[in-house]
Design a protein around this motif. Sequence first.
Motif, PDB file in Angstrom:
ATOM      1  N   ARG A  16       0.764  -1.325   0.089  1.00  0.00           N
ATOM      2  CA  ARG A  16      -0.034  -0.010   0.024  1.00  0.00           C
ATOM      3  C   ARG A  16       0.797   1.170  -0.075  1.00  0.00           C
ATOM      4  N   ILE A  17       1.960   1.246   0.659  1.00  0.00           N
ATOM      5  CA  ILE A  17       2.744   2.290   0.873  1.00  0.00           C
ATOM      6  C   ILE A  17       3.611   2.612  -0.451  1.00  0.00           C
ATOM      7  N   ALA A  18       4.150   1.507  -1.276  1.00  0.00           N
ATOM      8  CA  ALA A  18       4.810   1.354  -2.467  1.00  0.00           C
ATOM      9  C   ALA A  18       3.718   1.946  -3.693  1.00  0.00           C
ATOM     10  N   LEU A  19       2.247   1.687  -3.519  1.00  0.00           N
ATOM     11  CA  LEU A  19       1.452   2.314  -4.307  1.00  0.00           C
ATOM     12  C   LEU A  19       1.077   3.798  -4.298  1.00  0.00           C
ATOM     13  N   ALA A  20       1.164   3.943  -2.727  1.00  0.00           N
ATOM     14  CA  ALA A  20       0.697   5.438  -2.737  1.00  0.00           C
ATOM     15  C   ALA A  20       1.781   6.227  -3.038  1.00  0.00           C
ATOM     16  N   LEU A  21       3.068   5.835  -2.904  1.00  0.00           N
ATOM     17  CA  LEU A  21       4.141   6.751  -3.118  1.00  0.00           C
ATOM     18  C   LEU A  21       4.286   7.039  -4.639  1.00  0.00           C
ATOM     19  N   LYS A  22       3.712   5.982  -5.578  1.00  0.00           N
ATOM     20  CA  LYS A  22       3.850   6.056  -6.920  1.00  0.00           C
ATOM     21  C   LYS A  22       2.608   6.583  -7.581  1.00  0.00           C
ATOM     22  N   GLN A  23       1.674   6.708  -6.623  1.00  0.00           N
ATOM     23  CA  GLN A  23       0.404   7.311  -7.017  1.00  0.00           C
ATOM     24  C   GLN A  23      -0.331   6.367  -7.818  1.00  0.00           C
ATOM     25  N   VAL A  24      -0.357   5.107  -7.645  1.00  0.00           N
ATOM     26  CA  VAL A  24      -0.971   4.488  -8.417  1.00  0.00           C
ATOM     27  C   VAL A  24      -2.265   3.929  -8.001  1.00  0.00           C
ATOM     28  N   GLU A  25      -3.543   4.065  -8.728  1.00  0.00           N
ATOM     29  CA  GLU A  25      -4.589   3.763  -8.290  1.00  0.00           C
ATOM     30  C   GLU A  25      -4.920   2.252  -8.247  1.00  0.00           C
ATOM     31  N   TYR A  26      -5.816   1.974  -7.269  1.00  0.00           N
ATOM     32  CA  TYR A  26      -6.258   0.108  -7.112  1.00  0.00           C
ATOM     33  C   TYR A  26      -7.376   0.254  -6.255  1.00  0.00           C
ATOM     34  N   THR A  27      -8.040  -0.987  -6.588  1.00  0.00           N
ATOM     35  CA  THR A  27      -9.316  -1.079  -5.872  1.00  0.00           C
ATOM     36  C   THR A  27      -8.937  -1.960  -4.571  1.00  0.00           C
ATOM     37  N   HIS A  28      -9.266  -1.514  -3.299  1.00  0.00           N
ATOM     38  CA  HIS A  28      -9.150  -2.156  -1.994  1.00  0.00           C
ATOM     39  C   HIS A  28     -10.041  -3.336  -2.144  1.00  0.00           C
ATOM     40  N   LEU A  75       5.827  -3.047  -9.050  1.00  0.00           N
ATOM     41  CA  LEU A  75       5.710  -1.595  -9.202  1.00  0.00           C
ATOM     42  C   LEU A  75       6.769  -0.803  -9.669  1.00  0.00           C
ATOM     43  N   GLU A  76       8.044  -0.893  -9.091  1.00  0.00           N
ATOM     44  CA  GLU A  76       8.984  -0.200  -9.202  1.00  0.00           C
ATOM     45  C   GLU A  76       9.585  -0.122 -10.852  1.00  0.00           C
ATOM     46  N   GLU A  77       9.468  -1.234 -11.472  1.00  0.00           N
ATOM     47  CA  GLU A  77       9.627  -1.537 -12.917  1.00  0.00           C
ATOM     48  C   GLU A  77       8.652  -0.949 -13.852  1.00  0.00           C
ATOM     49  N   GLN A  78       7.525  -1.289 -13.355  1.00  0.00           N
ATOM     50  CA  GLN A  78       6.366  -0.564 -14.500  1.00  0.00           C
ATOM     51  C   GLN A  78       6.087   0.779 -14.416  1.00  0.00           C
ATOM     52  N   TYR A  79       6.275   1.216 -12.855  1.00  0.00           N
ATOM     53  CA  TYR A  79       5.943   2.835 -12.543  1.00  0.00           C
ATOM     54  C   TYR A  79       7.283   3.333 -11.962  1.00  0.00           C
ATOM     55  N   PRO A  80       8.385   3.613 -12.488  1.00  0.00           N
ATOM     56  CA  PRO A  80       9.701   3.880 -12.170  1.00  0.00           C
ATOM     57  C   PRO A  80       9.580   5.372 -11.685  1.00  0.00           C
ATOM     58  N   HIS A  81       8.634   6.105 -11.712  1.00  0.00           N
ATOM     59  CA  HIS A  81       8.854   7.403 -11.118  1.00  0.00           C
ATOM     60  C   HIS A  81       7.610   7.671 -10.116  1.00  0.00           C
ATOM     61  N   PRO A  82       7.868   8.126  -8.886  1.00  0.00           N
ATOM     62  CA  PRO A  82       9.361   8.251  -8.275  1.00  0.00           C
ATOM     63  C   PRO A  82       9.619   6.844  -8.135  1.00  0.00           C
ATOM     64  N   ALA A  83      11.085   7.016  -8.080  1.00  0.00           N
ATOM     65  CA  ALA A  83      11.830   5.595  -7.852  1.00  0.00           C
ATOM     66  C   ALA A  83      12.002   5.454  -6.267  1.00  0.00           C
ATOM     67  N   LEU A  84      11.961   3.903  -5.913  1.00  0.00           N
ATOM     68  CA  LEU A  84      12.092   3.656  -4.694  1.00  0.00           C
ATOM     69  C   LEU A  84      13.638   3.379  -4.516  1.00  0.00           C
TER      70      LEU A  84
END
Length: 212
Positions: A16-28, A75-84
């Motif tokens: 959840r933190i990684a998704l939020a940092l990358k601002q990727v939307e998802y269904t909970h 997530l890091e590979e698919q959404y590289p920005h911001p990088a972790l």
Amino acid sequence: MDLYTYYRSTSSYRVRIALALKQVEYTHLPINLIGNGGEHQKPEYLSLNPQGRVPALKTERGELLIQSPAIIEYLEEQYPHPALLPEEPSERAKRRAVASIIGCDIQPLHNMAVLNQLRALDISEQQISHWLTKWIGEGLEAVEQMIGHQGFCFGEPGLADVYLLPQIYAARRFNVDLSVLPRILRVEKLAHTHPAFVAAHPDSQPDKPSDN
């Protein structure tokens, strides 16, 4: 994306933190882990994830990914920005080392399945408390020496913080003394004011019971 999660699962919390940092939307999609009849043990969920654990992430292409390290790497590979992770290999390794201490050496020893097995062996609650304090405390003491003196673990929020904040949450839940870990407490304080960490926190999850 669909995220199969449980509000206080530390592995789910990481994702959840990684998704939020990358601002990727998802269904909970909450999966209740409590009791012998937990939703993670039902055929419907086992047909998706044969291991019967959370988290699991269904991607936009309909692929199901399990295990938080694999999901976070995706997530890091698919959404590289911001990088972790930073670009420099040795600096990447330092962040991964902190994540590995938490993900491999600390969290598995207080996983719900492990604690349930200890109780099945008639281990007393006092002994279990000692078990928790020993492994969480020793692991976090090592992390304390590895992270920096300013900002998040290594300055800006990254992979180490994605792993550390859920572990701090678990440590507090199990009454582990954190007062001797000032660097870790600094990171926790910063995270409590950061929108991504606040959004991912167990207290912010829709499946958190109202009496908890």
